[in-house]
Design an enzyme around this catalytic site. Structure first.
Site, PDB file in Angstrom:
ATOM      1  CE1 TYR A 125      -1.585   2.340 -25.096  1.00 29.43           C
ATOM      2  CE2 TYR A 125      -1.375   3.354 -27.270  1.00 29.43           C
ATOM      3  CZ  TYR A 125      -0.796   2.780 -26.152  1.00 29.43           C
ATOM      4  OH  TYR A 125       0.557   2.648 -26.084  1.00 29.43           O
TER       5      TYR A 125
HETATM    6  N1  LIG Z   1       3.007  -2.392 -28.477  1.00 30.61           N
HETATM    7  C1  LIG Z   1       3.321  -1.319 -29.158  1.00 30.61           C
HETATM    8  O1  LIG Z   1       3.505  -1.363 -30.400  1.00 30.61           O
HETATM    9  C2  LIG Z   1       3.476   0.001 -28.430  1.00 30.61           C
HETATM   10  C3  LIG Z   1       3.729   1.150 -29.167  1.00 30.61           C
HETATM   11  C4  LIG Z   1       3.939   2.347 -28.487  1.00 30.61           C
HETATM   12  C5  LIG Z   1       3.890   2.373 -27.091  1.00 30.61           C
HETATM   13  N2  LIG Z   1       3.634   1.235 -26.393  1.00 30.61           N
HETATM   14  C6  LIG Z   1       3.611   1.288 -24.928  1.00 30.61           C
HETATM   15  O2  LIG Z   1       4.623   0.439 -24.456  1.00 30.61           O
HETATM   16  C7  LIG Z   1       4.123  -0.310 -23.345  1.00 30.61           C
HETATM   17  C8  LIG Z   1       4.906  -1.592 -23.186  1.00 30.61           C
HETATM   18  O3  LIG Z   1       4.635  -2.424 -24.278  1.00 30.61           O
HETATM   19  P1  LIG Z   1       5.304  -3.868 -24.368  1.00 30.61           P
HETATM   20  O4  LIG Z   1       4.630  -4.544 -25.522  1.00 30.61           O
HETATM   21  O5  LIG Z   1       6.768  -3.754 -24.361  1.00 30.61           O
HETATM   22  O6  LIG Z   1       4.872  -4.523 -22.990  1.00 30.61           O
HETATM   23  P2  LIG Z   1       4.075  -5.894 -22.746  1.00 30.61           P
HETATM   24  O7  LIG Z   1       4.851  -7.006 -23.345  1.00 30.61           O
HETATM   25  O8  LIG Z   1       2.654  -5.710 -23.163  1.00 30.61           O
HETATM   26  O9  LIG Z   1       4.196  -6.010 -21.158  1.00 30.61           O
HETATM   27  C9  LIG Z   1       3.357  -5.249 -20.335  1.00 30.61           C
HETATM   28  C10 LIG Z   1       3.886  -5.296 -18.939  1.00 30.61           C
HETATM   29  O10 LIG Z   1       2.952  -4.630 -18.083  1.00 30.61           O
HETATM   30  C11 LIG Z   1       2.711  -5.483 -16.957  1.00 30.61           C
HETATM   31  N3  LIG Z   1       1.408  -5.248 -16.369  1.00 30.61           N
HETATM   32  C12 LIG Z   1       0.198  -5.351 -16.951  1.00 30.61           C
HETATM   33  N4  LIG Z   1      -0.771  -5.105 -16.056  1.00 30.61           N
HETATM   34  C13 LIG Z   1      -0.151  -4.838 -14.875  1.00 30.61           C
HETATM   35  C14 LIG Z   1      -0.615  -4.524 -13.574  1.00 30.61           C
HETATM   36  N5  LIG Z   1      -1.922  -4.445 -13.266  1.00 30.61           N
HETATM   37  N6  LIG Z   1       0.298  -4.307 -12.605  1.00 30.61           N
HETATM   38  C15 LIG Z   1       1.632  -4.404 -12.868  1.00 30.61           C
HETATM   39  N7  LIG Z   1       2.136  -4.705 -14.074  1.00 30.61           N
HETATM   40  C16 LIG Z   1       1.224  -4.929 -15.071  1.00 30.61           C
HETATM   41  C17 LIG Z   1       2.830  -6.888 -17.530  1.00 30.61           C
HETATM   42  O11 LIG Z   1       2.984  -7.817 -16.486  1.00 30.61           O
HETATM   43  P3  LIG Z   1       2.323  -9.299 -16.526  1.00 30.61           P
HETATM   44  O12 LIG Z   1       3.386 -10.213 -17.085  1.00 30.61           O
HETATM   45  O13 LIG Z   1       2.003  -9.567 -15.108  1.00 30.61           O
HETATM   46  O14 LIG Z   1       1.115  -9.230 -17.404  1.00 30.61           O
HETATM   47  C18 LIG Z   1       4.063  -6.715 -18.400  1.00 30.61           C
HETATM   48  O15 LIG Z   1       5.227  -6.754 -17.621  1.00 30.61           O
HETATM   49  C19 LIG Z   1       2.651  -0.507 -23.706  1.00 30.61           C
HETATM   50  O16 LIG Z   1       1.870  -0.782 -22.562  1.00 30.61           O
HETATM   51  C20 LIG Z   1       2.294   0.809 -24.331  1.00 30.61           C
HETATM   52  O17 LIG Z   1       1.911   1.743 -23.335  1.00 30.61           O
HETATM   53  C21 LIG Z   1       3.427   0.054 -27.033  1.00 30.61           C
END
Ligand SMILES: NC(=O)c1ccc[n+]([C@@H]2O[C@H](COP(=O)([O-])OP(=O)(O)OC[C@H]3O[C@@H](n4cnc5c(N)ncnc54)[C@H](OP(=O)(O)O)[C@@H]3O)[C@@H](O)[C@H]2O)c1
Length: 213
Positions: A125
């Site tokens: 990742y």
């Molecule tokens: N989680 C952590 O602790 C963390 C830490 C550091 C950085 N991050 C980064 O932050 C990002 C966001 O995290 P989050 O937890 O706030 O988001 P999340 O709740 O996991 O939401 C992910 C979003 O991406 C969309 N998505 C997934 N697959 C897609 C596709 N094929 N086409 C279009 N949209 C798509 C989802 O839509 P659907 O509703 O359609 O699935 C949803 O809107 C992570 O992906 C990661 O890169 C996360």
């Protein structure tokens, strides 16, 4: 500003929709499931259907800036990380270039600087995060890269800690505070070219961002 939020259905992207609407921006939110359209419309945004693994027709036309907050999530495997987080992001860079959208803010991850220093289960990742950042800089877009620690649903504090190019410590930050950081980055031309780590902290968001320039 007219901003396209990719990943607008939930998490940080959904919080960013609210933040941008509150700040008076025009917001287009990309969703995959048509049932999510009502929620976005009620939030004051314009829903648009798009899939990073499929059709992106009409998604990028006419916007001034893009915020990429999408991701495949930890419940899926490394193949989805490649298809969505890496290749999906690259497709969005290409779409910006094709449609003359210059401003781009990428939600990355705090340990993207050195993927091999991360825990083994996260290295694929972090490698995808690292590679897409490199491709974003190579694209020539007016980009800003934000690298948060672990995201929580805690209430926002409006206070953060930043570090360039990342913060070595592990830590967390509310998604709503990250959304405020992303919104401010979109509004600030002086953060074009910036890459920084962000965690919950003591400094007001605007002061912390100003310290980066
Ligand atoms: N989680 C952590 O602790 C963390 C830490 C550091 C950085 N991050 C980064 O932050 C990002 C966001 O995290 P989050 O937890 O706030 O988001 P999340 O709740 O996991 O939401 C992910 C979003 O991406 C969309 N998505 C997934 N697959 C897609 C596709 N094929 N086409 C279009 N949209 C798509 C989802 O839509 P659907 O509703 O359609 O699935 C949803 O809107 C992570 O992906 C990661 O890169 C996360």
């Amino acid at each position: 500003m007219h901003v396209l939020v990719i990943g607008a259905s939930k998490g940080t992207g959904r919080a960013l929709v609210d933040e941008l609407v509150t700040r008076g921006h025009r917001v287009r939110g990309m969703i995959r499931d048509p049932e999510q359209a009502t929620d976005l419309a009620e939030a004051g945004a314009e829903p648009v259907h798009g899939d990073l693994e499929g059709d992106l027709d009409g998604v990028f036309e006419g916007v001034d800036a893009v915020a990429f907050c999408a991701g495949s999530g930890s419940a899926t495997g490394a193949d989805a990380t490649l298809r969505v987080d890496l290749h999906g992001a690259v497709r969005s860079f290409d779409a910006c270039l094709e449609h003359g959208v210059r401003r781009y803010v990428l939600l990355s991850s705090n340990r993207a600087e050195d993927p091999l220093a991360g825990p083994e289960e996260m290295r694929h990742y972090l490698a995808a995060m690292h590679a897409r950042e490199r491709l974003l800089w190579a694209s020539g877009l007016d980009a800003t890269v934000v690298r948060p620690g672990r995201l929580t649903y805690d209430a926002p504090t409006g206070r953060i800690r930043v570090g360039v190019p990342q913060i070595p410590d592990r830590g967390e930050i509310p998604r709503a505070d990250v959304a405020a950081v992303l919104a401010s980055c979109l509004e600030r031309d002086d953060l074009v070219g910036a890459v920084f780590g962000v965690l919950a902290g003591e400094e007001p968001i605007e002061d912390a961002l100003a310290s980066l320039t």
